[in-house]
Design a protein around this motif. Structure first.
Motif, PDB file in Angstrom:
ATOM      1  N   GLN A   1      -1.560  50.235  17.694  1.00  0.00           N
ATOM      2  CA  GLN A   1      -1.494  49.203  16.975  1.00  0.00           C
ATOM      3  C   GLN A   1      -1.770  50.703  15.631  1.00  0.00           C
ATOM      4  OE1 GLN A   1      -4.037  46.240  15.879  1.00  0.00           O
ATOM      5  NE2 GLN A   1      -3.843  45.517  18.460  1.00  0.00           N
ATOM      6  N   VAL A   2      -2.377  51.478  15.657  1.00  0.00           N
ATOM      7  CA  VAL A   2      -2.931  52.636  14.626  1.00  0.00           C
ATOM      8  C   VAL A   2      -1.598  53.842  15.159  1.00  0.00           C
ATOM      9  CG1 VAL A   2      -5.267  51.314  14.989  1.00  0.00           C
ATOM     10  CG2 VAL A   2      -4.594  53.533  16.632  1.00  0.00           C
TER      11      VAL A   2
ATOM     12  N   LYS B   1       1.997  55.465  14.670  1.00  0.00           N
ATOM     13  CA  LYS B   1       2.315  55.857  12.849  1.00  0.00           C
ATOM     14  C   LYS B   1       4.048  55.600  14.213  1.00  0.00           C
ATOM     15  CE  LYS B   1       1.003  59.886  10.327  1.00  0.00           C
ATOM     16  NZ  LYS B   1       0.854  61.134   9.911  1.00  0.00           N
TER      17      LYS B   1
ATOM     18  N   GLU C   1      -8.883  49.253  15.556  1.00  0.00           N
ATOM     19  CA  GLU C   1      -7.161  49.234  14.758  1.00  0.00           C
ATOM     20  C   GLU C   1      -7.580  48.634  13.292  1.00  0.00           C
ATOM     21  OE1 GLU C   1     -10.221  45.458  17.365  1.00  0.00           O
ATOM     22  OE2 GLU C   1      -9.318  47.690  17.268  1.00  0.00           O
ATOM     23  N   ASP C   2      -8.571  48.127  12.685  1.00  0.00           N
ATOM     24  CA  ASP C   2      -8.560  47.575  11.330  1.00  0.00           C
ATOM     25  C   ASP C   2      -9.578  48.550  11.114  1.00  0.00           C
ATOM     26  OD1 ASP C   2      -8.789  45.131  12.700  1.00  0.00           O
ATOM     27  OD2 ASP C   2     -11.060  45.112  12.889  1.00  0.00           O
ATOM     28  N   ARG C   3      -8.771  49.787  10.769  1.00  0.00           N
ATOM     29  CA  ARG C   3      -9.489  50.710   9.410  1.00  0.00           C
ATOM     30  C   ARG C   3      -8.346  50.956   9.035  1.00  0.00           C
ATOM     31  NH1 ARG C   3     -13.852  53.081   9.880  1.00  0.00           N
ATOM     32  NH2 ARG C   3     -13.407  55.991   9.584  1.00  0.00           N
ATOM     33  N   LYS C   4      -6.765  50.596   8.983  1.00  0.00           N
ATOM     34  CA  LYS C   4      -5.754  51.181   8.279  1.00  0.00           C
ATOM     35  C   LYS C   4      -5.119  51.815   8.534  1.00  0.00           C
ATOM     36  CE  LYS C   4      -5.679  46.279   7.782  1.00  0.00           C
ATOM     37  NZ  LYS C   4      -4.870  45.153   8.357  1.00  0.00           N
ATOM     38  N   GLN C   5      -5.514  52.901   9.547  1.00  0.00           N
ATOM     39  CA  GLN C   5      -5.157  54.191   9.639  1.00  0.00           C
ATOM     40  C   GLN C   5      -4.248  54.734  10.192  1.00  0.00           C
ATOM     41  OE1 GLN C   5      -6.880  56.887   8.364  1.00  0.00           O
ATOM     42  NE2 GLN C   5      -7.770  55.742   7.029  1.00  0.00           N
ATOM     43  N   HIS C   6      -2.896  55.245  10.878  1.00  0.00           N
ATOM     44  CA  HIS C   6      -2.338  55.783  10.708  1.00  0.00           C
ATOM     45  C   HIS C   6      -1.927  57.024  11.998  1.00  0.00           C
ATOM     46  CE1 HIS C   6      -1.026  52.107   9.464  1.00  0.00           C
ATOM     47  NE2 HIS C   6      -0.106  51.454  10.327  1.00  0.00           N
ATOM     48  N   TYR C   7      -1.803  56.860  13.130  1.00  0.00           N
ATOM     49  CA  TYR C   7      -2.083  58.377  13.699  1.00  0.00           C
ATOM     50  C   TYR C   7      -0.782  58.623  14.426  1.00  0.00           C
ATOM     51  CZ  TYR C   7      -7.059  57.326  13.455  1.00  0.00           C
ATOM     52  OH  TYR C   7      -7.873  56.896  12.337  1.00  0.00           O
TER      53      TYR C   7
ATOM     54  N   LYS D   1      -5.063  48.248  22.288  1.00  0.00           N
ATOM     55  CA  LYS D   1      -4.838  48.085  20.396  1.00  0.00           C
ATOM     56  C   LYS D   1      -4.893  49.214  19.740  1.00  0.00           C
ATOM     57  CE  LYS D   1      -8.472  45.405  21.008  1.00  0.00           C
ATOM     58  NZ  LYS D   1     -10.310  44.468  20.018  1.00  0.00           N
ATOM     59  N   SER D   2      -4.544  50.809  21.079  1.00  0.00           N
ATOM     60  CA  SER D   2      -4.468  51.797  20.203  1.00  0.00           C
ATOM     61  C   SER D   2      -3.229  51.755  19.713  1.00  0.00           C
ATOM     62  CB  SER D   2      -4.694  52.857  21.197  1.00  0.00           C
ATOM     63  OG  SER D   2      -5.927  52.961  21.493  1.00  0.00           O
TER      64      SER D   2
END
Length: 312
Positions: free
Chosen positions: A227-228, A230, A204-210, A224-225
């Motif tokens: 958060q990542v 879109k 969740e810290d990788r700043k990726q948006h899926y 936590k998922s």
């Protein structure tokens, strides 16, 4: 006949191998299959532990087992398109009307098996009806994944995750996955574009948006998922029910994946299998006499691939 049975609900300690189980009688709409290989799957734990009692009650002693491969021994009235001796694979779990595939013979409803392709090994065939088909249903039916989508797959080194990586790549998606460090080479070989060691970093810290997340872990990983994703993205979970509060906070969709085995689904997966170089991860093989040991091995996370029980 030999069978892996339980006489009460519980952990691996209730599993026993018997040599005098009754061979199921053939009935209308079913076939009797001489089992060659079977695979251990999460649903086997759920049934054994009694977590599915709300859906159906076992009659003890009960034979366990889901995915199988084998040959048809007898054919019941109303079953068409099959002959004695045909190689078939499917699900024999009692949850869908079978008699349990961890036995020398299993009685299977006609809607729960199909012919086994010539290029499919007995081990692969025993695995597909559970983990592989689950990945297919999640991505191709629920998510309707398409080219250009970005997806995060949790547990990419496991039975569901490893097939999901390949199915997502076949669809043209960009694939990220969380695995143990030892599985990096394996998932990269499957085509994963991003590989995250979940023990060394927080995804969740990788700043990726899926666009999509496939969760077969649950708990904190599931929460936590969100958060990542879109905005408008979708999380598909095999273990968690949709969290309406998190859906509102992050403006995303959440689905619980549940799909029954059907001939149409099995045949659709076979078409993909036949047209691609799809890899199905096989772990350790145990004999039917080692049924208790097989459950202990698989359940405590020592396996790297699906655990197979060799029946005959």
């Amino acid at each position: 006949m030999k069978a892996i049975q339980i006489k009460s609900y519980g952990g691996s300690e209730v599993v026993e191998v018997v040599t005098n189980a009754d061979v199921p009688h053939i009935i209308e709409g079913h076939v009797l299959v001489k089992v060659k290989k079977a695979s251990i799957n999460p649903i086997d734990y759920l049934i054994r532990n009694g977590y599915l009692q709300h859906a159906f009650q076992l009659q003890f002693p009960a034979t366990l087992g889901t995915g199988f491969s084998g040959t048809i021994e007898k054919i019941g009235m109303g079953v068409e398109g099959f002959n004695i001796g045909d190689k078939v694979f499917g699900s024999g779990t009692q949850y869908v009307g079978g008699t349990g595939s961890f036995a020398e013979f299993v009685l299977v409803p006609s809607e729960n098996f199909v012919h086994q392709p010539n290029n499919m090994s007995d081990e692969q065939a025993a695995v597909i009806p559970s983990s592989s088909l689950t990945a297919y249903i999640a991505l191709y039916e629920y998510a309707q994944i398409k080219s250009g989508d970005k997806i995060l797959i949790h547990g990419g080194g496991g039975g569901v995750g490893s097939v999901a990586i390949q199915l997502a790549k076949f669809a043209g998606a960009h694939v990220a996955t969380t695995v143990k460090g030892i599985d990096f080479p394996f998932v990269k070989d499957l085509g994963a574009d991003e590989v995250i060691d979940y023990k060394e970093s927080n995804f969740e810290d990788r700043k990726q948006h899926y666009d999509l997340v496939l969760d077969n872990v649950g708990g904190e990983t599931y929460r936590k998922s969100f958060q990542v994703l879109k905005k408008g993205g979708t999380i598909l979970s095999l273990v968690e029910q949709p969290d309406s509060e998190l859906m509102k906070i992050y403006n995303v969709n959440a689905l619980n994946v549940a799909g029954m085995i059907t001939p149409k689904r099995l045949q659709s997966f076979c078409k993909i299998f036949n047209s691609t170089n799809l890899q199905i991860k096989i772990g350790k093989t145990f004999s039917i006499d080692q049924g208790k040991e097989a459950f202990k091995f698989d359940e405590h996370g020592h396996t790297n691939g699906k655990t197979i029980i060799e029946i005959s």
